[in-house]
Design a protein around this motif. Structure first.
Motif, PDB file in Angstrom:
ATOM      1  N   THR A   1       0.826  -1.203   0.000  1.00 47.92           N
ATOM      2  CA  THR A   1       0.000   0.000   0.000  1.00 47.92           C
ATOM      3  C   THR A   1       0.865   1.260   0.000  1.00 47.92           C
ATOM      4  N   LYS A   2       1.955   1.217   0.742  1.00 46.80           N
ATOM      5  CA  LYS A   2       2.883   2.354   0.795  1.00 46.80           C
ATOM      6  C   LYS A   2       3.438   2.677  -0.588  1.00 46.80           C
ATOM      7  N   GLU A   3       3.576   1.650  -1.424  1.00 43.60           N
ATOM      8  CA  GLU A   3       4.085   1.836  -2.789  1.00 43.60           C
ATOM      9  C   GLU A   3       2.947   1.989  -3.802  1.00 43.60           C
ATOM     10  N   HIS A   4       1.750   2.309  -3.304  1.00 45.90           N
ATOM     11  CA  HIS A   4       0.580   2.645  -4.126  1.00 45.90           C
ATOM     12  C   HIS A   4      -0.045   1.470  -4.863  1.00 45.90           C
ATOM     13  N   PHE A   5       0.131   0.257  -4.334  1.00 46.46           N
ATOM     14  CA  PHE A   5      -0.592  -0.896  -4.854  1.00 46.46           C
ATOM     15  C   PHE A   5      -1.907  -0.997  -4.089  1.00 46.46           C
ATOM     16  N   THR A   6      -2.950  -1.417  -4.771  1.00 47.44           N
ATOM     17  CA  THR A   6      -4.231  -1.655  -4.124  1.00 47.44           C
ATOM     18  C   THR A   6      -4.295  -3.133  -3.766  1.00 47.44           C
ATOM     19  N   VAL A   7      -4.581  -3.420  -2.498  1.00 53.36           N
ATOM     20  CA  VAL A   7      -4.521  -4.791  -1.997  1.00 53.36           C
ATOM     21  C   VAL A   7      -5.846  -5.164  -1.343  1.00 53.36           C
TER      22      VAL A   7
END
Length: 108
Positions: free
Chosen positions: A21-27
């Motif tokens: 999430t910190k690297e802008h992935f949606t999980v």
């Protein structure tokens, strides 16, 4: 577009999800059960562009640790195994990752 399915140990799931999430992935996190020990784990669903798959896999690998689990003779090891047949130290953890091609997505 790709869909990454990452099956991780419950102990690693929060750290992996936060790092992604910190690297802008949606999980999306799903509680799942299975594998050799038939214990709880977490399956992460990550939708991303093709060029971001390598980065996501590196984050998953960096935050999933392998550990030793001591199996007792009273644990169930899935169908057909019990009664101490497989007791002892077993390596668990890490991640199993599947990368699937996505042809179409819709939002309703």
């Amino acid at each position: 577009m790709k869909l990454i399915l990452a099956i991780v140990n419950n102990e690693d799931s929060a750290v992996v999800s936060s790092a992604l999430t910190k690297e802008h992935f949606t999980v999306t996190r799903l509680s799942t059960t299975g594998g050799f020990l038939m214990v709880g784990n977490t399956t992460l669903l990550i939708g991303t562009e093709d060029d971001k798959v390598k980065q996501a896999k590196k984050i998953i690998a960096d935050h999933c640790s392998e550990r030793t689990h001591h199996a007792t003779s009273t644990e169930s090891f899935g169908r057909g195994y019990s009664d101490g047949a497989l007791s002892g130290d077993i390596k668990v953890g890490g991640a199993t990752v599947f990368v699937l091609s996505v042809d179409e997505t819709d939002k309703y």
